[in-house]
Design a protein around this motif. Sequence first.
Motif: not given
Length: 135
Positions: A83-87, A117-124
């Motif tokens: 990831t690059i845009a969330c913690g 980006l955060l939504a997609g990362t969270a979903d994955r």
Amino acid sequence: MATWGDLAAYVHDTYDVISENEDEIRILFNFEQFDEDDERTQVIILVREVLDRLHEWVQIASPVGLASDVDLHAFLTEIGNSTIACGAAIMGDHVVLRHSLPLADLDIHEFTEPLSLLAGTADRLEETFFGGDNY
């Protein structure tokens, strides 16, 4: 965008708002549907934060699962590698991904791109580590 009110108006015009109070808006982020049998969504929480009683920020957060249900070391390692845009944080009983942005000079793309980006990362990560789409 200059204020929380400006952002709130944009969010209402653009996203599916599921609840709201004075300093918080919850939206249901809908992903493009690639498979009719797999319609995925992600709950995103937008919170107005004020830094030093002067500067308005928006925190974008999304719960992915219960902290008690995940190997946090493996989860955090994956976030560090991909990831690059969330913690990540634990808020209450939940693991959440989050990202914060100052509102004063915020361009709309500086909000929408990290949100997506955060939504997609969270979903994955939710699918990978918690085995479903519960949030």
